[in-house]
Scaffold this motif. Structure first.
Motif, PDB file in Angstrom:
ATOM      1  N   VAL A 166     -24.967  37.265   3.481  1.00 40.95           N
ATOM      2  CA  VAL A 166     -23.537  37.437   3.747  1.00 40.95           C
ATOM      3  C   VAL A 166     -22.793  36.103   3.716  1.00 40.95           C
ATOM      4  CG1 VAL A 166     -23.911  39.511   5.141  1.00 40.95           C
ATOM      5  CG2 VAL A 166     -23.832  37.267   6.262  1.00 40.95           C
ATOM      6  N   ILE A 167     -23.525  35.004   3.590  1.00 39.04           N
ATOM      7  CA  ILE A 167     -22.890  33.682   3.686  1.00 39.04           C
ATOM      8  C   ILE A 167     -22.505  33.190   2.292  1.00 39.04           C
ATOM      9  CG2 ILE A 167     -23.076  31.350   4.624  1.00 39.04           C
ATOM     10  CD1 ILE A 167     -25.222  32.300   6.499  1.00 39.04           C
ATOM     11  N   TRP A 168     -21.366  33.665   1.820  1.00 33.79           N
ATOM     12  CA  TRP A 168     -20.853  33.226   0.518  1.00 33.79           C
ATOM     13  C   TRP A 168     -19.545  32.439   0.651  1.00 33.79           C
ATOM     14  CZ3 TRP A 168     -24.057  33.109  -3.284  1.00 33.79           C
ATOM     15  CH2 TRP A 168     -25.093  34.050  -3.370  1.00 33.79           C
ATOM     16  N   ASP A 169     -19.110  32.208   1.877  1.00 34.26           N
ATOM     17  CA  ASP A 169     -17.823  31.529   2.077  1.00 34.26           C
ATOM     18  C   ASP A 169     -17.850  30.075   1.626  1.00 34.26           C
ATOM     19  OD1 ASP A 169     -16.188  33.613   3.744  1.00 34.26           O
ATOM     20  OD2 ASP A 169     -18.186  33.574   4.645  1.00 34.26           O
ATOM     21  N   PHE A 170     -19.044  29.494   1.508  1.00 33.83           N
ATOM     22  CA  PHE A 170     -19.160  28.091   1.120  1.00 33.83           C
ATOM     23  C   PHE A 170     -19.567  27.924  -0.343  1.00 33.83           C
ATOM     24  CE2 PHE A 170     -20.311  28.692   5.584  1.00 33.83           C
ATOM     25  CZ  PHE A 170     -19.332  27.928   6.198  1.00 33.83           C
ATOM     26  N   ALA A 171     -19.605  29.018  -1.092  1.00 33.62           N
ATOM     27  CA  ALA A 171     -20.020  28.956  -2.503  1.00 33.62           C
ATOM     28  C   ALA A 171     -19.139  27.993  -3.275  1.00 33.62           C
ATOM     29  CB  ALA A 171     -19.940  30.344  -3.123  1.00 33.62           C
ATOM     30  N   GLY A 172     -19.764  27.139  -4.066  1.00 35.03           N
ATOM     31  CA  GLY A 172     -19.036  26.162  -4.863  1.00 35.03           C
ATOM     32  C   GLY A 172     -18.705  24.879  -4.135  1.00 35.03           C
ATOM     33  N   ASN A 173     -18.943  24.845  -2.811  1.00 31.25           N
ATOM     34  CA  ASN A 173     -18.665  23.632  -2.048  1.00 31.25           C
ATOM     35  C   ASN A 173     -19.744  22.579  -2.312  1.00 31.25           C
ATOM     36  OD1 ASN A 173     -16.606  25.116  -0.967  1.00 31.25           O
ATOM     37  ND2 ASN A 173     -17.244  24.913   1.163  1.00 31.25           N
ATOM     38  N   PRO A 174     -19.343  21.309  -2.374  1.00 29.71           N
ATOM     39  CA  PRO A 174     -20.355  20.257  -2.519  1.00 29.71           C
ATOM     40  C   PRO A 174     -21.299  20.226  -1.318  1.00 29.71           C
ATOM     41  CG  PRO A 174     -18.144  19.407  -2.964  1.00 29.71           C
ATOM     42  CD  PRO A 174     -17.966  20.773  -2.368  1.00 29.71           C
ATOM     43  N   VAL A 175     -22.569  20.015  -1.583  1.00 33.19           N
ATOM     44  CA  VAL A 175     -23.539  19.831  -0.511  1.00 33.19           C
ATOM     45  C   VAL A 175     -23.406  18.400   0.001  1.00 33.19           C
ATOM     46  CG1 VAL A 175     -25.983  19.842   0.116  1.00 33.19           C
ATOM     47  CG2 VAL A 175     -25.110  21.509  -1.546  1.00 33.19           C
ATOM     48  N   PRO A 176     -23.222  18.200   1.294  1.00 34.79           N
ATOM     49  CA  PRO A 176     -23.112  16.825   1.815  1.00 34.79           C
ATOM     50  C   PRO A 176     -24.283  15.952   1.385  1.00 34.79           C
ATOM     51  CG  PRO A 176     -22.521  18.409   3.515  1.00 34.79           C
ATOM     52  CD  PRO A 176     -23.070  19.210   2.361  1.00 34.79           C
ATOM     53  N   ASP A 177     -23.976  14.700   1.109  1.00 32.68           N
ATOM     54  CA  ASP A 177     -25.016  13.783   0.627  1.00 32.68           C
ATOM     55  C   ASP A 177     -26.202  13.711   1.584  1.00 32.68           C
ATOM     56  OD1 ASP A 177     -23.526  13.201  -1.603  1.00 32.68           O
ATOM     57  OD2 ASP A 177     -22.694  11.337  -0.807  1.00 32.68           O
ATOM     58  N   ALA A 178     -25.941  13.746   2.888  1.00 37.77           N
ATOM     59  CA  ALA A 178     -27.030  13.633   3.852  1.00 37.77           C
ATOM     60  C   ALA A 178     -28.004  14.800   3.722  1.00 37.77           C
ATOM     61  CB  ALA A 178     -26.469  13.583   5.272  1.00 37.77           C
ATOM     62  N   LEU A 179     -27.496  15.987   3.422  1.00 39.90           N
ATOM     63  CA  LEU A 179     -28.375  17.143   3.256  1.00 39.90           C
ATOM     64  C   LEU A 179     -29.149  17.063   1.943  1.00 39.90           C
ATOM     65  CD1 LEU A 179     -26.217  20.092   4.629  1.00 39.90           C
ATOM     66  CD2 LEU A 179     -27.832  18.598   5.835  1.00 39.90           C
ATOM     67  N   LEU A 180     -28.514  16.516   0.901  1.00 38.26           N
ATOM     68  CA  LEU A 180     -29.232  16.316  -0.358  1.00 38.26           C
ATOM     69  C   LEU A 180     -30.392  15.339  -0.163  1.00 38.26           C
ATOM     70  CD1 LEU A 180     -26.269  16.081  -2.905  1.00 38.26           C
ATOM     71  CD2 LEU A 180     -27.804  18.031  -2.539  1.00 38.26           C
ATOM     72  N   SER A 215     -29.489  18.899  -8.834  1.00 35.92           N
ATOM     73  CA  SER A 215     -28.807  18.699 -10.113  1.00 35.92           C
ATOM     74  C   SER A 215     -27.341  19.095 -10.045  1.00 35.92           C
ATOM     75  CB  SER A 215     -29.509  19.506 -11.204  1.00 35.92           C
ATOM     76  OG  SER A 215     -28.842  19.388 -12.440  1.00 35.92           O
ATOM     77  N   SER A 216     -27.048  20.235  -9.416  1.00 35.90           N
ATOM     78  CA  SER A 216     -25.659  20.723  -9.372  1.00 35.90           C
ATOM     79  C   SER A 216     -24.851  20.061  -8.266  1.00 35.90           C
ATOM     80  CB  SER A 216     -25.646  22.238  -9.175  1.00 35.90           C
ATOM     81  OG  SER A 216     -26.097  22.593  -7.872  1.00 35.90           O
ATOM     82  N   GLY A 217     -25.504  19.826  -7.125  1.00 33.95           N
ATOM     83  CA  GLY A 217     -24.817  19.217  -5.992  1.00 33.95           C
ATOM     84  C   GLY A 217     -23.903  20.151  -5.236  1.00 33.95           C
ATOM     85  N   VAL A 218     -23.929  21.436  -5.569  1.00 33.83           N
ATOM     86  CA  VAL A 218     -23.049  22.402  -4.897  1.00 33.83           C
ATOM     87  C   VAL A 218     -23.845  23.632  -4.491  1.00 33.83           C
ATOM     88  CG1 VAL A 218     -21.022  21.632  -6.202  1.00 33.83           C
ATOM     89  CG2 VAL A 218     -22.363  23.576  -7.026  1.00 33.83           C
ATOM     90  N   LEU A 219     -23.297  24.362  -3.520  1.00 32.68           N
ATOM     91  CA  LEU A 219     -23.893  25.634  -3.148  1.00 32.68           C
ATOM     92  C   LEU A 219     -23.566  26.672  -4.208  1.00 32.68           C
ATOM     93  CD1 LEU A 219     -23.139  25.620   0.676  1.00 32.68           C
ATOM     94  CD2 LEU A 219     -25.412  25.704  -0.374  1.00 32.68           C
ATOM     95  N   PRO A 220     -24.520  27.488  -4.610  1.00 31.98           N
ATOM     96  CA  PRO A 220     -24.287  28.431  -5.706  1.00 31.98           C
ATOM     97  C   PRO A 220     -23.343  29.555  -5.307  1.00 31.98           C
ATOM     98  CG  PRO A 220     -26.428  28.825  -4.714  1.00 31.98           C
ATOM     99  CD  PRO A 220     -25.901  27.565  -4.093  1.00 31.98           C
ATOM    100  N   ALA A 221     -22.738  30.163  -6.315  1.00 31.72           N
ATOM    101  CA  ALA A 221     -21.887  31.336  -6.134  1.00 31.72           C
ATOM    102  C   ALA A 221     -22.627  32.568  -6.641  1.00 31.72           C
ATOM    103  CB  ALA A 221     -20.572  31.154  -6.893  1.00 31.72           C
ATOM    104  N   ASP A 222     -22.063  33.734  -6.336  1.00 38.95           N
ATOM    105  CA  ASP A 222     -22.628  34.999  -6.795  1.00 38.95           C
ATOM    106  C   ASP A 222     -21.639  35.642  -7.762  1.00 38.95           C
ATOM    107  OD1 ASP A 222     -23.777  37.471  -7.196  1.00 38.95           O
ATOM    108  OD2 ASP A 222     -23.103  38.268  -5.259  1.00 38.95           O
ATOM    109  N   PRO A 223     -21.781  35.413  -9.051  1.00 35.71           N
ATOM    110  CA  PRO A 223     -20.821  35.989 -10.009  1.00 35.71           C
ATOM    111  C   PRO A 223     -20.890  37.504 -10.078  1.00 35.71           C
ATOM    112  CG  PRO A 223     -22.666  34.980 -11.167  1.00 35.71           C
ATOM    113  CD  PRO A 223     -22.810  34.609  -9.719  1.00 35.71           C
ATOM    114  N   THR A 224     -21.993  38.100  -9.621  1.00 35.16           N
ATOM    115  CA  THR A 224     -22.133  39.551  -9.690  1.00 35.16           C
ATOM    116  C   THR A 224     -21.426  40.248  -8.530  1.00 35.16           C
ATOM    117  OG1 THR A 224     -24.162  39.714  -8.360  1.00 35.16           O
ATOM    118  CG2 THR A 224     -24.410  39.181 -10.696  1.00 35.16           C
TER     119      THR A 224
END
Length: 233
Positions: A166-180, A215-224
Motif C-alpha cells: 500500500v506504500i506507493w506515496d513515495f514512488a519516484g522520490n529520490p532515495v536519500p544518499d544515506a540509505l543508498l 542505478s536508478s536512485g529512486v523508489l519505483p512506481a507501479d505503472p499497472t
C-alpha cells in the motif's frame, strides 16, 4: 531494543494465550517467560501455514530473514524475531509483540502524522529490497514510544518480482544518499545469516533488486496500478 528481548524470545518458556484472528496462517499471541521476566510475543508455527503455490513451506524463516536484514542495515524496522523448534505447536518464528494503538496504521500515519514520512519511506525501500508481497496498511505499527515498525514478512524474498504494497506515496522520490550507502554492500554480498534462510535464486534476486535501486536512485512506481495486497488494511 536490547539483547534482553532476544534472550527472552530465544530462551523463555512459551505459553499459548490465544489465536490472533483474521490471519491467513495460524498466528498466536504467546507469553515467553525466562529468569523471572515475561513478555508477549507473536508465534507463527510452520504447522499452521496455509499451503501456497508460489512459496515453499517455512514462511517463518522469512520472518527471521527480514529481521536479520533490517538489523544488518541498522534500520531497526522489524521487531526482534527468532526461530524456535520447541514451542507448543512446533517449529516456527517468535517475534516481539509491539504494544501500540491498533487504530493507527500506514494510512492514518501517512495522512495524519507527517513526521513519520521518513520512517514510512524507509519501510517502502525495505519492501522493494525484500520483495514484500503483502505490505498491508495494518502491517505498519507505531509503538507507544513513537517508533514505527513493519511486521508480517512471511511473504518476502521471492526470486520472482512480486512486490505488493500500500506504500506507493513515495514512488519516484529520490532515495536519500544515506540509505543508498546503507544498502550498497547488498549489491555484492548478502549477509550469511540471511542467505542461509533463503534459496540461492532468492539471494541472487535480492542483490539484483539492490543493484537496480542503486542505478536508478529512486523508489519505483507501479505503472499497472495493480500491485496492492488485499485486504488493504
Amino acid at each position: 531494543m536490547s539483547g534482553r528481548e532476544l534472550m527472552l524470545l530465544a530462551e523463555g518458556r512459551v505459553d499459548l494465550i490465544a489465536r490472533i484472528p483474521r490471519s491467513s496462517n495460524a498466528t498466536f499471541l504467546v507469553r515467553v517467560s525466562w529468569n523471572g521476566e515475561s513478555a508477549h510475543a507473536v508465534y507463527k508455527p510452520e504447522s499452521g501455514e496455509r499451503p501456497l503455490s508460489d512459496f515453499e513451506p517455512g514462511l517463518y524463516r522469512r520472518e527471521r530473514a527480514a529481521y536479520l536484514l533490517s538489523e544488518y542495515l541498522q534500520w531497526g524496522l522489524v521487531p526482534p524475531t527468532v526461530i524456535r523448534d520447541d514451542p507448543p505447536l512446533g517449529v516456527g518464528s517468535l517475534q516481539w509483540f509491539v504494544a501500540c494503538d491498533y487504530r493507527e496504521h500506514y494510512f492514518t500515519l501517512y495522512g495524519d502524522e507527517p513526521q513519520t514520512h521518513g520512517d514510512l519511506a524507509r519501510i517502502a525501500l525495505f519492501d522493494v529490497i525484500s520483495n514484500n508481497t503483502d505490505r498491508k496498511s495494518g502491517h505498519v505499527l507505531r509503538g507507544h514510544d513513537g517508533r514505527v515498525w513493519g511486521i508480517d514478512h512471511g511473504l518476502c524474498f521471492s526470486a520472482d518480482f512480486k512486490l505488493r504494497t500500500v506504500i506507493w506515496d513515495f514512488a519516484g522520490n529520490p532515495v536519500p544518499d544515506a540509505l543508498l550507502v546503507d544498502i550498497a554492500p547488498l549489491a555484492e554480498e548478502v549477509p550469511s545469516n540471511v542467505e542461509e534462510l533463503l534459496y540461492p535464486a532468492e539471494v541472487r534476486a535480492l542483490r539484483r533488486r539492490v543493484q537496480r535501486i542503486l542505478s536508478s536512485g529512486v523508489l519505483p512506481a507501479d505503472p499497472t496500478g495493480m500491485r496492492y495486497p488485499w485486504p488493504l488494511v
